[in-house]
Motif scaffolding. Structure first.
Motif, PDB file in Angstrom:
ATOM      1  N   CYS A  79     -38.252 -22.003  57.345  1.00 53.89           N
ATOM      2  CA  CYS A  79     -38.848 -23.332  57.202  1.00 53.89           C
ATOM      3  C   CYS A  79     -37.737 -24.295  56.805  1.00 53.89           C
ATOM      4  N   VAL A  80     -37.536 -25.340  57.606  1.00 54.62           N
ATOM      5  CA  VAL A  80     -36.556 -26.382  57.297  1.00 54.62           C
ATOM      6  C   VAL A  80     -37.327 -27.584  56.770  1.00 54.62           C
ATOM      7  N   GLY A  81     -36.946 -28.027  55.582  1.00 54.24           N
ATOM      8  CA  GLY A  81     -37.592 -29.181  54.967  1.00 54.24           C
ATOM      9  C   GLY A  81     -36.703 -30.400  55.061  1.00 54.24           C
ATOM     10  N   ALA A  82     -37.291 -31.543  55.308  1.00 53.45           N
ATOM     11  CA  ALA A  82     -36.582 -32.825  55.327  1.00 53.45           C
ATOM     12  C   ALA A  82     -37.268 -33.715  54.299  1.00 53.45           C
ATOM     13  N   HIS A  83     -36.484 -34.227  53.357  1.00 51.58           N
ATOM     14  CA  HIS A  83     -37.023 -34.984  52.239  1.00 51.58           C
ATOM     15  C   HIS A  83     -36.477 -36.411  52.283  1.00 51.58           C
ATOM     16  N   ASN A  84     -37.370 -37.383  52.326  1.00 51.80           N
ATOM     17  CA  ASN A  84     -36.971 -38.788  52.314  1.00 51.80           C
ATOM     18  C   ASN A  84     -36.814 -39.227  50.861  1.00 51.80           C
ATOM     19  N   THR A  85     -35.596 -39.508  50.447  1.00 53.22           N
ATOM     20  CA  THR A  85     -35.327 -39.887  49.060  1.00 53.22           C
ATOM     21  C   THR A  85     -35.354 -41.400  48.856  1.00 53.22           C
ATOM     22  N   ASP A  86     -35.602 -42.154  49.914  1.00 51.85           N
ATOM     23  CA  ASP A  86     -35.604 -43.616  49.826  1.00 51.85           C
ATOM     24  C   ASP A  86     -36.989 -44.176  49.484  1.00 51.85           C
ATOM     25  N   ASN A  87     -36.996 -45.444  49.070  1.00 52.08           N
ATOM     26  CA  ASN A  87     -38.245 -46.142  48.754  1.00 52.08           C
ATOM     27  C   ASN A  87     -38.860 -46.807  49.976  1.00 52.08           C
ATOM     28  N   GLN A  88     -38.349 -46.476  51.163  1.00 48.35           N
ATOM     29  CA  GLN A  88     -38.886 -47.074  52.371  1.00 48.35           C
ATOM     30  C   GLN A  88     -39.116 -46.000  53.434  1.00 48.35           C
ATOM     31  N   ALA A  89     -39.976 -46.314  54.370  1.00 50.12           N
ATOM     32  CA  ALA A  89     -40.263 -45.387  55.464  1.00 50.12           C
ATOM     33  C   ALA A  89     -39.048 -45.267  56.380  1.00 50.12           C
ATOM     34  N   VAL A  90     -38.936 -44.130  57.053  1.00 51.81           N
ATOM     35  CA  VAL A  90     -37.836 -43.897  57.978  1.00 51.81           C
ATOM     36  C   VAL A  90     -38.367 -43.064  59.144  1.00 51.81           C
ATOM     37  N   ASN A  91     -37.795 -43.261  60.326  1.00 55.55           N
ATOM     38  CA  ASN A  91     -38.177 -42.500  61.508  1.00 55.55           C
ATOM     39  C   ASN A  91     -36.976 -41.693  61.967  1.00 55.55           C
ATOM     40  N   SER A  92     -37.094 -40.376  61.922  1.00 59.31           N
ATOM     41  CA  SER A  92     -35.995 -39.529  62.390  1.00 59.31           C
ATOM     42  C   SER A  92     -36.168 -39.241  63.878  1.00 59.31           C
ATOM     43  N   ILE A  93     -35.075 -38.913  64.523  1.00 53.56           N
ATOM     44  CA  ILE A  93     -35.103 -38.567  65.943  1.00 53.56           C
ATOM     45  C   ILE A  93     -34.773 -37.087  66.097  1.00 53.56           C
ATOM     46  N   ALA A  94     -35.020 -36.539  67.273  1.00 54.65           N
ATOM     47  CA  ALA A  94     -34.688 -35.135  67.536  1.00 54.65           C
ATOM     48  C   ALA A  94     -33.180 -34.954  67.458  1.00 54.65           C
ATOM     49  N   GLN A  95     -32.758 -33.973  66.667  1.00 49.66           N
ATOM     50  CA  GLN A  95     -31.344 -33.653  66.528  1.00 49.66           C
ATOM     51  C   GLN A  95     -31.181 -32.151  66.437  1.00 49.66           C
ATOM     52  N   THR A  96     -29.973 -31.669  66.758  1.00 47.79           N
ATOM     53  CA  THR A  96     -29.709 -30.239  66.728  1.00 47.79           C
ATOM     54  C   THR A  96     -29.112 -29.831  65.382  1.00 47.79           C
ATOM     55  N   PHE A  97     -29.772 -28.890  64.738  1.00 50.05           N
ATOM     56  CA  PHE A  97     -29.348 -28.338  63.457  1.00 50.05           C
ATOM     57  C   PHE A  97     -28.914 -26.889  63.661  1.00 50.05           C
ATOM     58  N   ARG A  98     -27.963 -26.426  62.858  1.00 55.49           N
ATOM     59  CA  ARG A  98     -27.593 -25.007  62.856  1.00 55.49           C
ATOM     60  C   ARG A  98     -28.252 -24.372  61.648  1.00 55.49           C
ATOM     61  N   ILE A  99     -28.962 -23.270  61.878  1.00 54.59           N
ATOM     62  CA  ILE A  99     -29.601 -22.531  60.808  1.00 54.59           C
ATOM     63  C   ILE A  99     -28.908 -21.173  60.701  1.00 54.59           C
ATOM     64  N   THR A 100     -28.319 -20.900  59.542  1.00 55.30           N
ATOM     65  CA  THR A 100     -27.636 -19.637  59.308  1.00 55.30           C
ATOM     66  C   THR A 100     -28.349 -18.904  58.182  1.00 55.30           C
ATOM     67  N   VAL A 101     -28.625 -17.632  58.406  1.00 55.90           N
ATOM     68  CA  VAL A 101     -29.300 -16.802  57.414  1.00 55.90           C
ATOM     69  C   VAL A 101     -28.348 -15.683  57.024  1.00 55.90           C
ATOM     70  N   ILE A 102     -28.136 -15.537  55.713  1.00 60.30           N
ATOM     71  CA  ILE A 102     -27.287 -14.474  55.189  1.00 60.30           C
ATOM     72  C   ILE A 102     -28.158 -13.489  54.460  1.00 60.30           C
ATOM     73  N   GLY A 103     -28.035 -12.212  54.816  1.00 64.17           N
ATOM     74  CA  GLY A 103     -28.840 -11.174  54.185  1.00 64.17           C
ATOM     75  C   GLY A 103     -28.609 -11.109  52.701  1.00 64.17           C
ATOM     76  N   TYR A 104     -29.680 -10.925  51.944  1.00 60.75           N
ATOM     77  CA  TYR A 104     -29.591 -10.906  50.493  1.00 60.75           C
ATOM     78  C   TYR A 104     -29.345  -9.498  49.997  1.00 60.75           C
TER      79      TYR A 104
END
Length: 104
Positions: A79-104
């Protein structure tokens, strides 16, 4: 201070004691955020397990005020969370993220 990183090997920048390292990319579009809103997107990462460590690689540009994190919520699902820390609304666009998982 030893960080447990290997300086020159195929696992450069990865914890060498880990039993696995998984990585993938995903195009994520979180859409419209209200002020101080949080939105989530699930990504399939085959082999991910609960309690594994998740690293999020950000695209070159991200919306101002957005902060991202990730955690494994179920086998093979991050689960990737995106948190808006600003006091105003924002619109994000589709972007490519890298998700890396390291075994615990």
């Amino acid at each position: 201070i030893s960080l447990g990183l290997t300086a020159s090997s195929p696992t450069y920048g990865v914890l060498p004691g880990s039993i696995k390292t998984l990585t993938t990319t995903a195009s994520l579009n979180f859409g419209n955020f209200g002020a101080h809103d949080t939105l989530y997107s699930n990504v399939t990462v085959t082999g991910a397990a609960t309690n594994d460590i998740v690293l999020i690689g950000l695209p070159n540009t991200v919306c101002q005020g957005l902060v991202y994190d990730g955690h494994v919520i179920a086998t093979n699902t991050v689960c990737v969370g995106a948190h808006n820390t600003d006091n105003q609304a924002v619109n994000s666009i589709a972007q490519t993220f890298r998700i890396t998982v390291i075994g615990y």
